[in-house]
Design a protein around this motif. Structure first.
Motif, PDB file in Angstrom:
ATOM      1  N   LEU A  63      14.022  24.496  52.305  1.00  0.00           N
ATOM      2  CA  LEU A  63      12.920  25.073  53.284  1.00  0.00           C
ATOM      3  C   LEU A  63      13.775  25.507  54.333  1.00  0.00           C
ATOM      4  O   LEU A  63      15.023  24.686  54.909  1.00  0.00           O
ATOM      5  N   SER A  64      13.630  26.408  54.941  1.00  0.00           N
ATOM      6  CA  SER A  64      14.397  27.356  55.849  1.00  0.00           C
ATOM      7  C   SER A  64      13.764  27.627  57.361  1.00  0.00           C
ATOM      8  O   SER A  64      12.442  28.056  57.132  1.00  0.00           O
ATOM      9  N   LEU A  65      14.274  27.352  58.268  1.00  0.00           N
ATOM     10  CA  LEU A  65      13.736  27.933  59.799  1.00  0.00           C
ATOM     11  C   LEU A  65      14.567  28.766  60.158  1.00  0.00           C
ATOM     12  O   LEU A  65      15.761  28.769  60.116  1.00  0.00           O
ATOM     13  N   VAL A  66      14.042  30.042  60.717  1.00  0.00           N
ATOM     14  CA  VAL A  66      14.397  31.239  60.965  1.00  0.00           C
ATOM     15  C   VAL A  66      13.979  31.516  62.303  1.00  0.00           C
ATOM     16  O   VAL A  66      12.959  31.530  62.741  1.00  0.00           O
ATOM     17  N   GLY A  67      15.373  32.090  63.166  1.00  0.00           N
ATOM     18  CA  GLY A  67      14.955  32.608  64.327  1.00  0.00           C
ATOM     19  C   GLY A  67      15.380  33.967  64.524  1.00  0.00           C
ATOM     20  O   GLY A  67      16.705  34.030  64.266  1.00  0.00           O
ATOM     21  N   ARG A  68      15.018  34.894  65.011  1.00  0.00           N
ATOM     22  CA  ARG A  68      15.449  36.248  65.216  1.00  0.00           C
ATOM     23  C   ARG A  68      15.496  36.660  66.730  1.00  0.00           C
ATOM     24  O   ARG A  68      14.553  36.283  67.363  1.00  0.00           O
ATOM     25  N   ASN A  69      16.616  37.417  67.294  1.00  0.00           N
ATOM     26  CA  ASN A  69      16.663  37.833  68.524  1.00  0.00           C
ATOM     27  C   ASN A  69      16.453  36.680  69.544  1.00  0.00           C
ATOM     28  O   ASN A  69      15.777  36.590  70.637  1.00  0.00           O
ATOM     29  N   LEU A  70      17.246  35.656  69.379  1.00  0.00           N
ATOM     30  CA  LEU A  70      16.964  34.413  70.158  1.00  0.00           C
ATOM     31  C   LEU A  70      17.753  34.699  71.545  1.00  0.00           C
ATOM     32  O   LEU A  70      17.197  34.066  72.459  1.00  0.00           O
ATOM     33  N   LEU A  71      18.968  35.242  71.497  1.00  0.00           N
ATOM     34  CA  LEU A  71      19.744  35.415  72.852  1.00  0.00           C
ATOM     35  C   LEU A  71      20.148  36.886  73.087  1.00  0.00           C
ATOM     36  O   LEU A  71      20.327  37.514  72.057  1.00  0.00           O
ATOM     37  N   TYR A  72      20.074  37.365  74.274  1.00  0.00           N
ATOM     38  CA  TYR A  72      20.343  38.865  74.407  1.00  0.00           C
ATOM     39  C   TYR A  72      21.216  38.837  75.896  1.00  0.00           C
ATOM     40  O   TYR A  72      20.563  38.471  77.041  1.00  0.00           O
ATOM     41  N   PHE A  73      22.334  39.240  76.017  1.00  0.00           N
ATOM     42  CA  PHE A  73      22.987  39.236  77.220  1.00  0.00           C
ATOM     43  C   PHE A  73      23.609  40.487  77.598  1.00  0.00           C
ATOM     44  O   PHE A  73      24.189  41.329  76.664  1.00  0.00           O
ATOM     45  N   LYS A  77      18.925  44.047  81.517  1.00  0.00           N
ATOM     46  CA  LYS A  77      18.123  43.195  80.686  1.00  0.00           C
ATOM     47  C   LYS A  77      17.097  43.823  80.036  1.00  0.00           C
ATOM     48  O   LYS A  77      16.350  43.326  79.028  1.00  0.00           O
ATOM     49  N   ASN A  78      16.562  44.926  80.432  1.00  0.00           N
ATOM     50  CA  ASN A  78      15.288  45.734  79.894  1.00  0.00           C
ATOM     51  C   ASN A  78      15.646  46.753  78.837  1.00  0.00           C
ATOM     52  O   ASN A  78      14.518  47.505  78.606  1.00  0.00           O
ATOM     53  N   ILE A  79      16.829  46.860  78.391  1.00  0.00           N
ATOM     54  CA  ILE A  79      17.149  47.831  77.567  1.00  0.00           C
ATOM     55  C   ILE A  79      17.832  47.257  76.431  1.00  0.00           C
ATOM     56  O   ILE A  79      18.769  46.354  76.635  1.00  0.00           O
ATOM     57  N   ASP A  80      17.543  47.367  75.228  1.00  0.00           N
ATOM     58  CA  ASP A  80      17.897  46.850  74.054  1.00  0.00           C
ATOM     59  C   ASP A  80      19.113  47.956  73.493  1.00  0.00           C
ATOM     60  O   ASP A  80      18.549  48.815  72.737  1.00  0.00           O
ATOM     61  N   TRP A  81      20.224  47.756  73.643  1.00  0.00           N
ATOM     62  CA  TRP A  81      21.377  48.846  73.266  1.00  0.00           C
ATOM     63  C   TRP A  81      21.427  49.117  71.735  1.00  0.00           C
ATOM     64  O   TRP A  81      21.746  50.019  71.366  1.00  0.00           O
ATOM     65  N   ASP A  82      20.701  47.989  71.229  1.00  0.00           N
ATOM     66  CA  ASP A  82      21.195  47.906  69.686  1.00  0.00           C
ATOM     67  C   ASP A  82      19.861  48.936  69.406  1.00  0.00           C
ATOM     68  O   ASP A  82      20.011  49.419  68.017  1.00  0.00           O
ATOM     69  N   ALA A  90      15.792  57.887  74.235  1.00  0.00           N
ATOM     70  CA  ALA A  90      14.782  57.022  73.896  1.00  0.00           C
ATOM     71  C   ALA A  90      14.873  55.624  74.015  1.00  0.00           C
ATOM     72  O   ALA A  90      15.129  54.798  72.959  1.00  0.00           O
ATOM     73  N   LEU A  91      14.917  55.183  75.285  1.00  0.00           N
ATOM     74  CA  LEU A  91      15.276  53.736  75.503  1.00  0.00           C
ATOM     75  C   LEU A  91      14.196  52.759  74.868  1.00  0.00           C
ATOM     76  O   LEU A  91      13.029  53.000  75.021  1.00  0.00           O
ATOM     77  N   GLN A  92      14.340  51.737  74.391  1.00  0.00           N
ATOM     78  CA  GLN A  92      13.443  50.889  73.625  1.00  0.00           C
ATOM     79  C   GLN A  92      13.500  49.573  74.575  1.00  0.00           C
ATOM     80  O   GLN A  92      14.337  49.223  75.268  1.00  0.00           O
ATOM     81  N   SER A  93      12.435  48.922  74.504  1.00  0.00           N
ATOM     82  CA  SER A  93      11.997  47.469  75.056  1.00  0.00           C
ATOM     83  C   SER A  93      13.148  46.584  74.330  1.00  0.00           C
ATOM     84  O   SER A  93      13.325  46.829  73.320  1.00  0.00           O
ATOM     85  N   PRO A  94      13.581  45.565  74.767  1.00  0.00           N
ATOM     86  CA  PRO A  94      14.138  44.421  74.075  1.00  0.00           C
ATOM     87  C   PRO A  94      13.441  44.159  72.972  1.00  0.00           C
ATOM     88  O   PRO A  94      12.315  43.753  72.785  1.00  0.00           O
ATOM     89  N   SER A  95      14.205  43.666  71.902  1.00  0.00           N
ATOM     90  CA  SER A  95      13.526  43.217  70.515  1.00  0.00           C
ATOM     91  C   SER A  95      12.968  41.910  70.987  1.00  0.00           C
ATOM     92  O   SER A  95      13.170  41.149  71.630  1.00  0.00           O
TER      93      SER A  95
END
Length: 107
Positions: A63-73, A77-82, A90-95
């Motif tokens: 049994l696995s618990l998964v968390g994605r995009n938990l921290l972003y520094f 803050k409002n631009i997800d460079w990834d 085409a700037l995106q909202s943070p994941s």
């Protein structure tokens, strides 16, 4: 010495970056620091012991618990460079943070 120049107020609105670009002939003033840190994924897995499964038709189970995009520094803050692709604007909202679980059973 006296200054006899007369100046008229500027009637045309412009961005400082655009004015510098035209003045200097380069896009360097528009360069943005894209330094960021992202904790993309964390997975915690528990393997059920064989002693718990020995009188069943199950050979193994996890049994696995998964968390994605938990921290972003980032400075921005409002631009997800990834998610920023190439030189497009085409700037995106943070994941979005997401949580889930996986159940892996072998029969």
């Amino acid at each position: 010495l006296s200054d006899t120049r007369q100046y008229a107020p500027n009637q045309t609105a412009t961005y400082y970056q655009d004015w510098i670009k035209v003045r200097n002939g380069s896009v360097e003033p528009n360069v943005v620091d894209k330094t960021f840190f992202k904790l993309r994924e964390v997975t915690l897995t528990y393997a059920f012991p064989q002693s718990l499964l020995e009188n069943t038709f199950i050979q193994s189970a996890n049994l696995s618990l998964v968390g994605r995009n938990l921290l972003y520094f980032s400075k921005y803050k409002n631009i997800d460079w990834d998610s920023f692709v190439g030189t497009q604007n085409a700037l995106q909202s943070p994941s979005v943070k997401s949580f889930g679980f996986n159940l892996n059973v072998t029969f």
